[in-house]
Design an enzyme around this catalytic site. Structure first.
Site, PDB file in Angstrom:
ATOM      1  N   CYS A  82       0.814  -1.223   0.000  1.00  0.00           N
ATOM      2  CA  CYS A  82       0.000   0.000   0.000  1.00  0.00           C
ATOM      3  C   CYS A  82       0.848   1.274   0.000  1.00  0.00           C
ATOM      4  O   CYS A  82       0.618   2.201  -0.782  1.00  0.00           O
ATOM      5  CB  CYS A  82      -0.976  -0.004   1.168  1.00  0.00           C
ATOM      6  SG  CYS A  82      -0.225  -0.017   2.809  1.00  0.00           S
ATOM      7  N   HIS A 103      -2.673   0.800   6.773  1.00  0.00           N
ATOM      8  CA  HIS A 103      -3.021   0.836   5.349  1.00  0.00           C
ATOM      9  C   HIS A 103      -3.206   2.280   4.902  1.00  0.00           C
ATOM     10  O   HIS A 103      -3.710   3.113   5.662  1.00  0.00           O
ATOM     11  CB  HIS A 103      -4.304   0.054   5.086  1.00  0.00           C
ATOM     12  CG  HIS A 103      -4.563  -0.197   3.635  1.00  0.00           C
ATOM     13  ND1 HIS A 103      -3.817  -1.082   2.875  1.00  0.00           N
ATOM     14  CD2 HIS A 103      -5.480   0.325   2.788  1.00  0.00           C
ATOM     15  CE1 HIS A 103      -4.282  -1.089   1.640  1.00  0.00           C
ATOM     16  NE2 HIS A 103      -5.289  -0.235   1.553  1.00  0.00           N
ATOM     17  N   HIS A 106      -5.995   2.385  -4.034  1.00  0.00           N
ATOM     18  CA  HIS A 106      -5.022   1.809  -3.115  1.00  0.00           C
ATOM     19  C   HIS A 106      -4.598   0.424  -3.579  1.00  0.00           C
ATOM     20  O   HIS A 106      -5.227  -0.176  -4.458  1.00  0.00           O
ATOM     21  CB  HIS A 106      -5.616   1.706  -1.705  1.00  0.00           C
ATOM     22  CG  HIS A 106      -6.828   0.813  -1.633  1.00  0.00           C
ATOM     23  ND1 HIS A 106      -6.900  -0.291  -0.818  1.00  0.00           N
ATOM     24  CD2 HIS A 106      -8.016   0.856  -2.282  1.00  0.00           C
ATOM     25  CE1 HIS A 106      -8.076  -0.873  -0.953  1.00  0.00           C
ATOM     26  NE2 HIS A 106      -8.784  -0.199  -1.839  1.00  0.00           N
TER      27      HIS A 106
END
Length: 306
Positions: A62, A113, A125
């Site tokens: 990420c 994240h 993402h």
């Protein structure tokens, strides 16, 4: 003659003023299109697979994805999710602008994240299950409850805008095995004695290693030939077995589901779910033995378990 000269001078001044106006307008357009450039760069990676520690188009994690997209646009941000969360200006959810970094808590501790807000409550993402994709920050089945905050590392001087999602890839309607592992570990309050993977396809640095280790120790997931298959999906029959064993459900009531024969391996588990009012089947009288369980169905099953 004098009148002609005055006319020429007026035309010259008018043309000069027009050039200045065009120049200023061009500068404004370039500034406003900065996010367009960022989004074009980010969306070019749609479908790239997730790879822990990945920072290139062969595979991203990420924070590697967000760092690469910003770098492509001449903006330097730190490498890790925690470092990125510590940079920039904090932004409230109600004041999000396209280009802001948005952060989530997917494990049991800390921010884990990050993605890029693109407007209309969507963010792009690198997910562990589907790679680079677009999701909603208010997704009621996952991201909505895990939202932590946002940081603005650059003001793109453009208001939030509606960005049309590409036709493909579509958001996955099915929870992955790792999604289910995380939810069950949280629902059951499980914790592993040690965050060490017993699966050959899960590294000890996996972002959800604590949840995967916990459900493995509890015997909820045993894997297949030594592999956990984190991106795999569960059928409704497989989920019935998982839920019964995970929550220690008891009791049994015969069902009349069209597609569940008495001698099927999952019949007992389905009848236990039915006895505990956790499943009612489909309106056509089927249970959907071999259908992949959807995120909505999984959430309903979890909500119905006392």
């Amino acid at each position: 003659m004098k009148g002609e000269i005055e006319k020429i001078m007026k035309r010259f001044l008018f043309m000069l003023l027009a050039c200045l106006v065009i120049s200023v307008a061009g500068t404004s357009t370039a500034s406003a299109s900065t996010f367009d450039s960022l989004y074009k760069s980010a969306s070019s990676y749609l479908g790239v697979p997730y790879k822990y520690g990945g920072t290139t188009s062969s595979g991203f994690d990420c924070s590697g994805f967000t760092q690469a997209v910003f770098k492509n646009n001449g903006i330097s941000i730190p490498r890790t999710t925690g470092q990125q969360y510590a940079t920039g200006q904090a932004v409230s959810k109600s004041n999000l602008q396209a280009g802001d970094l948005v952060f989530f808590k997917t494990g049991k501790s800390g921010v884990s994240h990050v993605g890029i807000y693109i407007g209309s409550n969507n963010f792009i993402h690198a997910s562990t299950s589907k790679g680079v994709m677009i999701s909603s920050i208010n997704d009621p089945y996952y991201w909505g409850s895990r939202y932590v905050g946002a940081k603005r590392v650059k003001d793109f001087s453009a208001p939030p805008k509606v960005v049309q999602k590409p036709a493909a890839p579509k958001p996955d309607p099915y929870p992955s095995r790792v999604d289910i592992a995380v939810t069950l570990s949280e629902k059951l309050g499980l914790s592993a004695t040690g965050n060490t993977s017993i699966f050959k396809d899960i590294s000890n640095n996996h972002p959800e290693i604590s949840s995967i280790a916990a459900v493995a120790e509890a015997g909820i997931f045993t894997g297949n030939n030594g592999a956990f298959m984190p991106e795999g999906k569960l059928t409704r029959a497989q989920l019935a077995k998982v839920l019964v064993e995970a929550f220690g459900l008891e009791g049994r009531t015969a069902t009349n589901f069209n597609d569940v024969p008495n001698n099927h391996w999952a019949t007992e588990y389905i009848e236990i779910l039915y006895h505990n009012n956790i499943t009612t089947g489909y309106l056509n009288g089927d249970f959907g033995l071999n259908d992949y369980v959807t995120k909505g169905q999984f959430q309903k099953f979890i909500d119905r378990i006392k």
